[in-house]
Design an enzyme around this catalytic site. Structure first.
Site, mmCIF file in Angstrom:
data_model
loop_
_atom_site.group_PDB
_atom_site.id
_atom_site.type_symbol
_atom_site.label_atom_id
_atom_site.label_comp_id
_atom_site.label_asym_id
_atom_site.label_seq_id
_atom_site.Cartn_x
_atom_site.Cartn_y
_atom_site.Cartn_z
ATOM 1 N N ASP A 9 -36.459 -27.013 -8.862
ATOM 2 C CA ASP A 9 -35.900 -28.461 -9.138
ATOM 3 C C ASP A 9 -35.351 -29.114 -7.846
ATOM 4 O O ASP A 9 -34.614 -28.182 -7.101
ATOM 5 C CB ASP A 9 -34.738 -28.159 -10.251
ATOM 6 C CG ASP A 9 -34.170 -29.369 -10.886
ATOM 7 O OD1 ASP A 9 -33.724 -29.120 -11.880
ATOM 8 O OD2 ASP A 9 -34.499 -30.421 -10.310
ATOM 9 N N ASP A 121 -39.395 -34.620 -10.414
ATOM 10 C CA ASP A 121 -38.608 -33.635 -9.326
ATOM 11 C C ASP A 121 -38.618 -32.317 -9.839
ATOM 12 O O ASP A 121 -37.866 -31.561 -9.409
ATOM 13 C CB ASP A 121 -37.281 -34.222 -9.314
ATOM 14 C CG ASP A 121 -36.511 -34.146 -10.507
ATOM 15 O OD1 ASP A 121 -36.991 -34.134 -11.796
ATOM 16 O OD2 ASP A 121 -35.275 -34.426 -10.632
ATOM 17 N N GLU A 122 -39.387 -31.899 -10.717
ATOM 18 C CA GLU A 122 -39.515 -30.657 -11.262
ATOM 19 C C GLU A 122 -41.009 -29.990 -11.393
ATOM 20 O O GLU A 122 -41.879 -30.840 -11.886
ATOM 21 C CB GLU A 122 -39.078 -30.351 -12.650
ATOM 22 C CG GLU A 122 -37.369 -30.495 -12.780
ATOM 23 C CD GLU A 122 -36.956 -30.347 -14.161
ATOM 24 O OE1 GLU A 122 -37.513 -29.719 -14.887
ATOM 25 O OE2 GLU A 122 -36.035 -30.963 -14.365
#
Length: 379
Positions: A9, A121-122
Site C-alpha cells: 500500500d 495505490d495498492e
DNA sequence: TCTGGGGTCCTAGGACCC
DNA sequence: TCTGGGGTCCTAGGACCC
C-alpha cells in the site's frame, strides 16, 4: 505448501506525489481534493488553505500531519476546514498519480511479477514461489519502489490476502509487517472489526449493536448467531475472516465489467427550471463514457442512468440494447428512455451514465483499442 | 458548514424456457 | 390442465472498496 502473500500500500499516495513537487510542504498538514474551482498554487510559497474552500468536495488524501488533526480521505472539505483551517489544500493531478502508479507497479513486477492490481495505490503480490527469505524480499521491494519513485510504501506479508491487507496497515507509514497464523490472537484479535476488508460502515454498526467491537470478539461469536443475523453467506464469511481464514488466489488478469461517468452539481438542479443545463450535462456524460469505451476498445449493451436527489436518495434505471454500442448518441437515446421511468419531483444533485455487459476488445462486435490507447497494466 | 467518482459483487423478484 | 423445479437474462438497490 504455506502461501506467502504480500499486500503493498503506497503511503498517503496522492499527497505524497504532491510533496515531490512541493517538498517545502513536507511535514505539514496537506489535503488533496476539492473539485473544479480548487486552484493550483500560483507560486512556490502561496498555498491555498482549507479555510478558504467553499463547495461540495471531499478530501481524496490527507498527509499524516493532516490525519492527526482528524482529516481523512472521504472527509467533506467544509467540515475538514473546521478541524484544520490552516491545512493546505491542493487540487488532484490524476495524470501524475497514474504515471507514478504505473511506475511503482512496474518496479515491483521486475522483482516479483505475480501481481494483483487493487486500484491506483495498492497491489497484492504472490511470493509463494519466490525463493529466499520473505523479509529480505519485501525490504528489497520497498527499497526499489523508493528508488524508482521517491515514495514510501507499507507492506504486510502473511499466508493470505485478508491478513496481509490488515498487516500492511499496522506500521504505516514505511512499514513492513510479517505475520503468521500463530500471531492472530495477539496481533489481529485486538483490532476493531472494521479493520477487516469487507466489513464496512453498515456491517460494522450492526456488529457494534450486537456488542462485537473487536475481531477477537467476532471470532468468539457463535457462527449460528452470525448466520442468523447476517445470512448464510456473509455470516459464514464473517466467522472465517475473524479466524484469519482466506483462500482467495492472487488474480493477475481481470476483465472490465462496466464503464461509467457521473457528476455532482455545484448546486442542486430543478428538472423543469434547469432543464437545459441538465440536458447539457447528460450529453456530456454520454460523450465522456463513449470516449472511454472507444479508447479502451469496448462496446456495451446495458445502458444505465443514475440519479441522486437533494435528500441523497439514489435511484438507477437501466436498459439492455439488442446491439452493443460505443456511440454517444445511441447511449443518450437509451439514457433518455431510462429518464422517463424515474420521478422528477425533487431537485437533483447528481447524474451518472453507465455502460455494462461489455464485449472485450478483440472479440466479435468489439473494435480494437485505438492506437496509443492504454490497455495493459504495465507499459 | 454533511457526504466525490470510479468500480465490483450480492440479493431478489419476474420473465421466459425446458 | 396442473404442478414443480432448474437455468438464464433482465432490472433495481445496496454494501463495500480505493
Amino acid at each position: 505448501m504455506q502461501r506467502r502473500i504480500a499486500h503493498l500500500d503506497m503511503d498517503a499516495f496522492f499527497a505524497s506525489v504532491e510533496l515531490l513537487r512541493y517538498p517545502q510542504l513536507t511535514g505539514l498538514p496537506v489535503v488533496v481534493g476539492g473539485r473544479r474551482g480548487t486552484l493550483a498554487p500560483t507560486s512556490g510559497e502561496d498555498f491555498p488553505r482549507l479555510r478558504d474552500y467553499v463547495g461540495r468536495g471531499v478530501a481524496t488524501t490527507a498527509t499524516y500531519a493532516a490525519r492527526a488533526l482528524g482529516v481523512h480521505s472521504g472527509s467533506g472539505l467544509m467540515k475538514a476546514a473546521a478541524l484544520a483551517p490552516d491545512a493546505i489544500l491542493l487540487p488532484a493531478n490524476f495524470d501524475d498519480y497514474v504515471r507514478y502508479s504505473r511506475l511503482f507497479k512496474a518496479t515491483v513486477a521486475e522483482i516479483a511479477p505475480h501481481i494483483e492490481d487493487r486500484g491506483i495505490d495498492e497491489i497484492y503480490i504472490d511470493l509463494t514461489e519466490r525463493p529466499g527469505e520473505t523479509v529480505a524480499l519485501a525490504q528489497r521491494i520497498k527499497d526499489a519502489v523508493r528508488a524508482a519513485t521517491g515514495l514510501s510504501c507499507s507492506i504486510g506479508v502473511t499466508p493470505n490476502k485478508l491478513l496481509s491487507k490488515i498487516a500492511s496497515d499496522l506500521q504505516k507509514p514505511d512499514g513492513l509487517t510479517v505475520l503468521d497464523f500463530a500471531d492472530i490472537p495477539t496481533r489481529i484479535w485486538p483490532l476493531p472489526a472494521r479493520k477487516i476488508n469487507g466489513i464496512g460502515p453498515r456491517a460494522g454498526a450492526r456488529l457494534e449493536a450486537l456488542g462485537i467491537h473487536t475481531i477477537g470478539e467476532l471470532a468468539a461469536a457463535a457462527p449460528e448467531m452470525l448466520i442468523r443475523e447476517f445470512g448464510q453467506h456473509y455470516g459464514r464469511w464473517l466467522n472465517d475472516a475473524a479466524h484469519g481464514r482466506d483462500e482467495r488466489p492472487v488474480v493477475t488478469e481481470r476483465e472490465t465489467k462496466s464503464i461509467s461517468r457521473e457528476t455532482t452539481f455545484e448546486r442542486d438542479l430543478d428538472a423543469k427550471a434547469d432543464r437545459e443545463e441538465l440536458t447539457r450535462i447528460l450529453l456530456s456524460l454520454c460523450e465522456r463514457v463513449a470516449g472511454d469505451l472507444e479508447r479502451k476498445g469496448y462496446v456495451g449493451r446495458t445502458i444505465g442512468l443514475k440519479l441522486r436527489y437533494d435528500d441523497f436518495r439514489t435511484v438507477t434505471r437501466d436498459t439492455t440494447l439488442e446491439q452493443a454500442t460505443d456511440d454517444a448518441q445511441t447511449i443518450l437515446a437509451a439514457v433518455r428512455a431510462c429518464l422517463r421511468r424515474v420521478p422528477l419531483d425533487r431537485r437533483l444533485r447528481l447524474l451518472g451514465v453507465r455502460v455494462g455487459t461489455l464485449t472485450p476488445p478483440g472479440e466479435p462486435g468489439a473494435r480494437g483499442p485505438e492506437p496509443g490507447g492504454n490497455l495493459r497494466l504495465f507499459d
